[in-house]
Design an enzyme around this catalytic site. Sequence first.
Site, PDB file in Angstrom:
ATOM      1  N   ASN A  11       0.881  -1.182   0.000  1.00 24.52           N
ATOM      2  CA  ASN A  11       0.000   0.000   0.000  1.00 24.52           C
ATOM      3  C   ASN A  11       0.916   1.228   0.000  1.00 24.52           C
ATOM      4  O   ASN A  11       1.510   1.541   1.015  1.00 24.52           O
ATOM      5  CB  ASN A  11      -0.884  -0.050   1.256  1.00 24.52           C
ATOM      6  CG  ASN A  11      -1.682   1.231   1.457  1.00 24.52           C
ATOM      7  OD1 ASN A  11      -1.770   2.071   0.563  1.00 24.52           O
ATOM      8  ND2 ASN A  11      -2.274   1.364   2.644  1.00 24.52           N
ATOM      9  N   LYS A  13       0.078   4.241  -0.232  1.00 27.19           N
ATOM     10  CA  LYS A  13      -0.544   5.448   0.378  1.00 27.19           C
ATOM     11  C   LYS A  13      -0.310   6.659  -0.538  1.00 27.19           C
ATOM     12  O   LYS A  13      -0.306   6.496  -1.752  1.00 27.19           O
ATOM     13  CB  LYS A  13      -0.009   5.645   1.795  1.00 27.19           C
ATOM     14  CG  LYS A  13      -0.124   4.368   2.618  1.00 27.19           C
ATOM     15  CD  LYS A  13       0.109   4.550   4.084  1.00 27.19           C
ATOM     16  CE  LYS A  13      -0.047   3.208   4.781  1.00 27.19           C
ATOM     17  NZ  LYS A  13       0.050   3.296   6.222  1.00 27.19           N
ATOM     18  N   HIS A  94      -9.468   1.347   4.999  1.00 26.61           N
ATOM     19  CA  HIS A  94      -8.179   1.498   5.685  1.00 26.61           C
ATOM     20  C   HIS A  94      -8.362   2.448   6.868  1.00 26.61           C
ATOM     21  O   HIS A  94      -9.111   3.416   6.791  1.00 26.61           O
ATOM     22  CB  HIS A  94      -7.115   2.028   4.709  1.00 26.61           C
ATOM     23  CG  HIS A  94      -5.741   1.983   5.284  1.00 26.61           C
ATOM     24  ND1 HIS A  94      -5.305   2.919   6.191  1.00 26.61           N
ATOM     25  CD2 HIS A  94      -4.738   1.094   5.135  1.00 26.61           C
ATOM     26  CE1 HIS A  94      -4.068   2.605   6.552  1.00 26.61           C
ATOM     27  NE2 HIS A  94      -3.703   1.494   5.935  1.00 26.61           N
ATOM     28  N   GLU A  96      -6.665   4.778   7.979  1.00 25.78           N
ATOM     29  CA  GLU A  96      -6.391   6.194   7.709  1.00 25.78           C
ATOM     30  C   GLU A  96      -7.599   6.860   7.068  1.00 25.78           C
ATOM     31  O   GLU A  96      -7.882   8.031   7.329  1.00 25.78           O
ATOM     32  CB  GLU A  96      -5.133   6.327   6.834  1.00 25.78           C
ATOM     33  CG  GLU A  96      -3.880   6.050   7.656  1.00 25.78           C
ATOM     34  CD  GLU A  96      -2.706   5.488   6.880  1.00 25.78           C
ATOM     35  OE1 GLU A  96      -2.691   5.562   5.639  1.00 25.78           O
ATOM     36  OE2 GLU A  96      -1.792   4.954   7.540  1.00 25.78           O
ATOM     37  N   GLU A 164      -5.354  -4.799  10.685  1.00 19.45           N
ATOM     38  CA  GLU A 164      -4.292  -3.807  10.873  1.00 19.45           C
ATOM     39  C   GLU A 164      -4.535  -3.017  12.155  1.00 19.45           C
ATOM     40  O   GLU A 164      -5.316  -2.048  12.163  1.00 19.45           O
ATOM     41  CB  GLU A 164      -4.281  -2.833   9.690  1.00 19.45           C
ATOM     42  CG  GLU A 164      -3.986  -3.490   8.361  1.00 19.45           C
ATOM     43  CD  GLU A 164      -3.428  -2.473   7.370  1.00 19.45           C
ATOM     44  OE1 GLU A 164      -2.312  -2.679   6.912  1.00 19.45           O
ATOM     45  OE2 GLU A 164      -4.096  -1.474   7.099  1.00 19.45           O
ATOM     46  N   GLY A 170       2.649   2.181  10.685  1.00 23.21           N
ATOM     47  CA  GLY A 170       3.630   3.252  10.512  1.00 23.21           C
ATOM     48  C   GLY A 170       4.370   3.637  11.779  1.00 23.21           C
ATOM     49  O   GLY A 170       5.023   4.665  11.836  1.00 23.21           O
ATOM     50  N   SER A 209       3.485  -2.210  10.281  1.00 23.81           N
ATOM     51  CA  SER A 209       4.933  -2.291  10.495  1.00 23.81           C
ATOM     52  C   SER A 209       5.533  -3.646  10.108  1.00 23.81           C
ATOM     53  O   SER A 209       6.480  -4.108  10.750  1.00 23.81           O
ATOM     54  CB  SER A 209       5.289  -1.928  11.943  1.00 23.81           C
ATOM     55  OG  SER A 209       4.928  -0.579  12.203  1.00 23.81           O
TER      56      SER A 209
HETATM   57  P1  PGA Z   1       2.970   0.216   7.538  1.00 27.69           P
HETATM   58  O1  PGA Z   1       1.482   0.443   6.948  1.00 27.69           O
HETATM   59  O2  PGA Z   1       3.473  -1.086   6.967  1.00 27.69           O
HETATM   60  O3  PGA Z   1       3.761   1.400   7.038  1.00 27.69           O
HETATM   61  O4  PGA Z   1       2.844   0.164   9.022  1.00 27.69           O
HETATM   62  C1  PGA Z   1       0.610  -0.624   6.787  1.00 27.69           C
HETATM   63  C2  PGA Z   1      -0.708  -0.142   6.240  1.00 27.69           C
HETATM   64  O5  PGA Z   1      -1.191   0.915   6.646  1.00 27.69           O
HETATM   65  O6  PGA Z   1      -1.311  -0.816   5.379  1.00 27.69           O
END
Ligand code: PGA
Length: 249
Positions: A11, A13, A94, A96, A164, A170, A209
């Site tokens: 992803n 983003k 997601h 976010e 997640e 992140g 992560s």
């Molecule tokens: P990350 O993000 O691997 O940077 O923690 C995962 C995600 O949001 O899908």
Amino acid sequence: MHLRRKLVVGNWKMNGSLAQLAELGPIAEAAKEAGGVDVGICPPFTLIAPAVTRSGGLMIGAQDCHARESGAHTGCVSVAMIKEAGARAVIVGHSERRADNHETDAQVCAKAEAALAAGLIAIVCVGETEAQRKVGSHVEVVTAMLAGSLPDGWEGGELVVAYEPVWAIGTGNVATPADVTEMHAAIRAALVGRFGDKGDRIRILYGGSVKADNAAELFACPDVDGGLVGGASLTADAFVPIIAAAAKA
Ligand code: PGA
């Protein structure tokens, strides 16, 4: 033979550029070499079409979609548009988007339904916050999110669930194998309870992560069918070892 083939999805983003699509070549090569694992990249909307032409067989996906077919929804993109651009999958719900755009389970469900009806793979994300985990309500929260975010039935397309935990995205704070095992078992039970045998075939990804040094341990957990990877999917150097870990799991 495993019931479910491993799936690793990057992803991107709001990251990437035409120049960065050069990373797709070595990622596609590594995916072919590893074998036995499905690999995808979800770049921003504007990069989907050029990514498809450079995909080398990787599955290209979108990071969101609108639930409606068309109309007065400024700034939004429909599943038909995503498909026409050559994408085969779309991430919905997601954390976010749930946080920044106040998306509800019902909206996520409608998006997943639209994606599935279009024959796209719908990757539905769920996850608890740190506060919810601290008070011990994480399993309850996630199974309720799942219940509200998954459409009742589908004809085409494939449903994938991504667990997640918000606190792991992140942050570098990866969930422990015990945390992941507990949650994935609960998600699997909910899926089988709702969809019967079909629920057993739904792939459940872990995200938050995931990196080269923790991927093998995470992918070895029961009911972890791969990963949804943010930061570590932006370069072939970071992503290829994760693909290799999935192929070995
Ligand atoms: P990350 O993000 O691997 O940077 O923690 C995962 C995600 O949001 O899908």
